[in-house]
Scaffold this active site. Structure first.
Site, PDB file in Angstrom:
ATOM      1  N   GLY A  32       0.933  -1.186   0.047  1.00 25.83           N
ATOM      2  CA  GLY A  32       0.107  -0.049   0.003  1.00 25.83           C
ATOM      3  C   GLY A  32       0.897   1.243   0.268  1.00 25.83           C
ATOM      4  N   GLY A  34       0.536   5.593   0.663  1.00 25.61           N
ATOM      5  CA  GLY A  34      -0.146   6.797   1.563  1.00 25.61           C
ATOM      6  C   GLY A  34       0.438   8.121   1.649  1.00 25.61           C
ATOM      7  N   GLY A  35       0.234   8.930   2.258  1.00 21.96           N
ATOM      8  CA  GLY A  35       0.668  10.281   2.635  1.00 21.96           C
ATOM      9  C   GLY A  35       2.021  10.136   3.131  1.00 21.96           C
ATOM     10  N   PHE A  36       2.122   9.254   4.326  1.00 26.21           N
ATOM     11  CA  PHE A  36       3.371   9.108   5.152  1.00 26.21           C
ATOM     12  C   PHE A  36       4.202   8.219   4.535  1.00 26.21           C
ATOM     13  CE2 PHE A  36       0.051  10.775   8.142  1.00 26.21           C
ATOM     14  CZ  PHE A  36       0.830  11.779   8.713  1.00 26.21           C
ATOM     15  N   GLY A  37       4.321   7.393   3.519  1.00 28.24           N
ATOM     16  CA  GLY A  37       5.017   6.449   2.895  1.00 28.24           C
ATOM     17  C   GLY A  37       4.364   5.386   2.296  1.00 28.24           C
ATOM     18  N   THR A  39       3.977   0.461   2.416  1.00 32.38           N
ATOM     19  CA  THR A  39       3.913  -0.555   3.230  1.00 32.38           C
ATOM     20  C   THR A  39       4.185  -1.745   2.048  1.00 32.38           C
ATOM     21  OG1 THR A  39       2.008   0.544   4.430  1.00 32.38           O
ATOM     22  CG2 THR A  39       2.576  -1.922   4.699  1.00 32.38           C
ATOM     23  N   LYS A  56       6.396  -1.126   7.255  1.00 35.37           N
ATOM     24  CA  LYS A  56       6.050   0.333   7.072  1.00 35.37           C
ATOM     25  C   LYS A  56       7.107   1.276   6.944  1.00 35.37           C
ATOM     26  CE  LYS A  56       2.105   1.713   8.866  1.00 35.37           C
ATOM     27  NZ  LYS A  56       0.998   1.946   9.521  1.00 35.37           N
ATOM     28  N   ASP A 155      -8.467   5.744  13.393  1.00 38.63           N
ATOM     29  CA  ASP A 155      -8.765   5.296  12.054  1.00 38.63           C
ATOM     30  C   ASP A 155      -9.393   3.898  11.810  1.00 38.63           C
ATOM     31  OD1 ASP A 155      -8.648   5.966   9.303  1.00 38.63           O
ATOM     32  OD2 ASP A 155      -6.680   5.332   8.895  1.00 38.63           O
TER      33      ASP A 155
END
Length: 336
Positions: A32, A34-37, A39, A56, A155
């Site tokens: 996956g 996302g905005g932070f990095g 996975t 992650k 979340d």
């Protein structure tokens, strides 16, 4: 092929076989982004059976000292949370390792074989009430433990719950948005982490404003319940302009008792909700036999007539969507 899919495929080829953590973890798949990095699914080469694990990577948006300090705190907080929670509860992944390489941060977690709960919630399909009750009880029980450790998950959504393959229990994942209760004197960077983290549609109003409460998680569970009972994604449900409440009761065949409990779980103002998971669980237990019996009979009839259409069915999208329109996704891809 869509541009995003092409980029992901190129990134897969670029990273396939790469090793991190001093050569210990070999990437076999991007799981996956996302905005932070990102996975990854990786193999642990230092163990004889090369078990899979989830890695992650947190990539700071800037290498400025202030931003690196913020990223380091976010990274350390998630590691500490996983260490504390995963070692004490079987339905939370265990932390296996964490490290920093070239100003990028990595968390290595237990890999949970199974499928996300979102796979069980196709649009336009209402789950039987007894199944909804079972799912709600299990989620609230796990959340009760999380809250007892002074942690707000922030979340809660179907893709962050994995139906574990070997025993079918739900496992709560993705603690990257957690907020521990802070004491006076914490620095500005910790408070900055509380702003605007979560998923639209499941996020409580006070959480969107940067003030999450424990029952902000209960609100998210309530929104999941509405999705299960209506077959409609939370982002597609109308909200009353005067009260702020979601309009959904006329879109389900659920019993009045369950509807009332779910409505209180997701009340617009947090003071009007259940104040703890124990309160919500007690309310579910108090639903009378008269409330759940019709749903139980419906389930039995459905099992006895394979191949018949579910009686609880809705249109997957509002009539505002015209034929040929691109339908929006219901939620981001699952991450661990």
């Amino acid at each position: 092929m869509a541009e995003g899919a092409i980029r992901l495929e190129g990134r897969q080829q670029e990273l396939l076989g790469a090793r991190i953590g001093g050569g210990r973890y070999q990437i076999i798949q991007i799981h996956g982004t996302g905005g932070f990095g990102e996975t990854y699914i990786a193999e642990d080469l230092h163990r004889p059976d090369r078990p899979k694990c989830v890695v992650k990577k947190l990539s700071p948006s800037s290498r400025e000292p202030k931003h690196l300090k913020l990223a380091r705190r976010l990274f350390q907080r998630e590691a500490e949370t996983l260490e504390k929670l995963g070692n004490q509860h079987d339905q939370i992944p265990q932390l296996l390792a964490y490290f920093e390489e070239e100003t990028e941060f990595y968390l290595v977690q237990e890999f949970i074989a199974g499928h996300p709960l979102s796979n069980e919630l196709p649009l336009g399909h209402q789950l039987p009430e007894t199944k909804v009750l079972a799912i709600l009880r299990e989620i609230l029980q796990v959340l009760g433990f999380v809250h007892s450790q002074h942690v707000i998950h922030r979340d809660i959504k179907p893709s962050n719950l994995i139906r574990r393959a070997h025993d079918t229990h739900l496992v709560l994942i993705d603690f990257g948005a957690v907020k521990g209760l802070q004491t006076a004197g914490d620095d500005e960077f910790v408070s900055d982490l509380t702003i605007g983290i979560g998923t639209q549609g499941y996020m409580a109003p006070e959480q969107q404003a940067g003030h999450p409460q424990f029952n902000s998680d209960i609100y998210a569970v309530g929104m999941m319940a509405v999705q299960m009972l209506t077959g409609i994604a939370p982002s597609q449900l109308p909200r009353d302009a005067d009260t702020g409440e979601i309009d959904w009761q006329d879109k389900t065949h659920a019993s009045v008792g369950l509807v009332n409990v779910v409505q209180k779980m997701m009340a617009y103002h947090y003071k009007q909700r259940y104040q703890s998971t124990d309160e919500a669980l007690q309310a579910l237990k108090k639903l009378s036999l008269h409330t759940t019996l019709p749903s139980m009979l419906s389930d039995l009839l459905q099992d006895a007539m394979p191949g018949q259409e579910e009686v609880q069915a809705t249109q997957p999208w509002p009539t505002a969507f015209e034929e040929g329109d691109d339908l929006p996704p219901t939620q981001p891809p699952p991450t661990q």
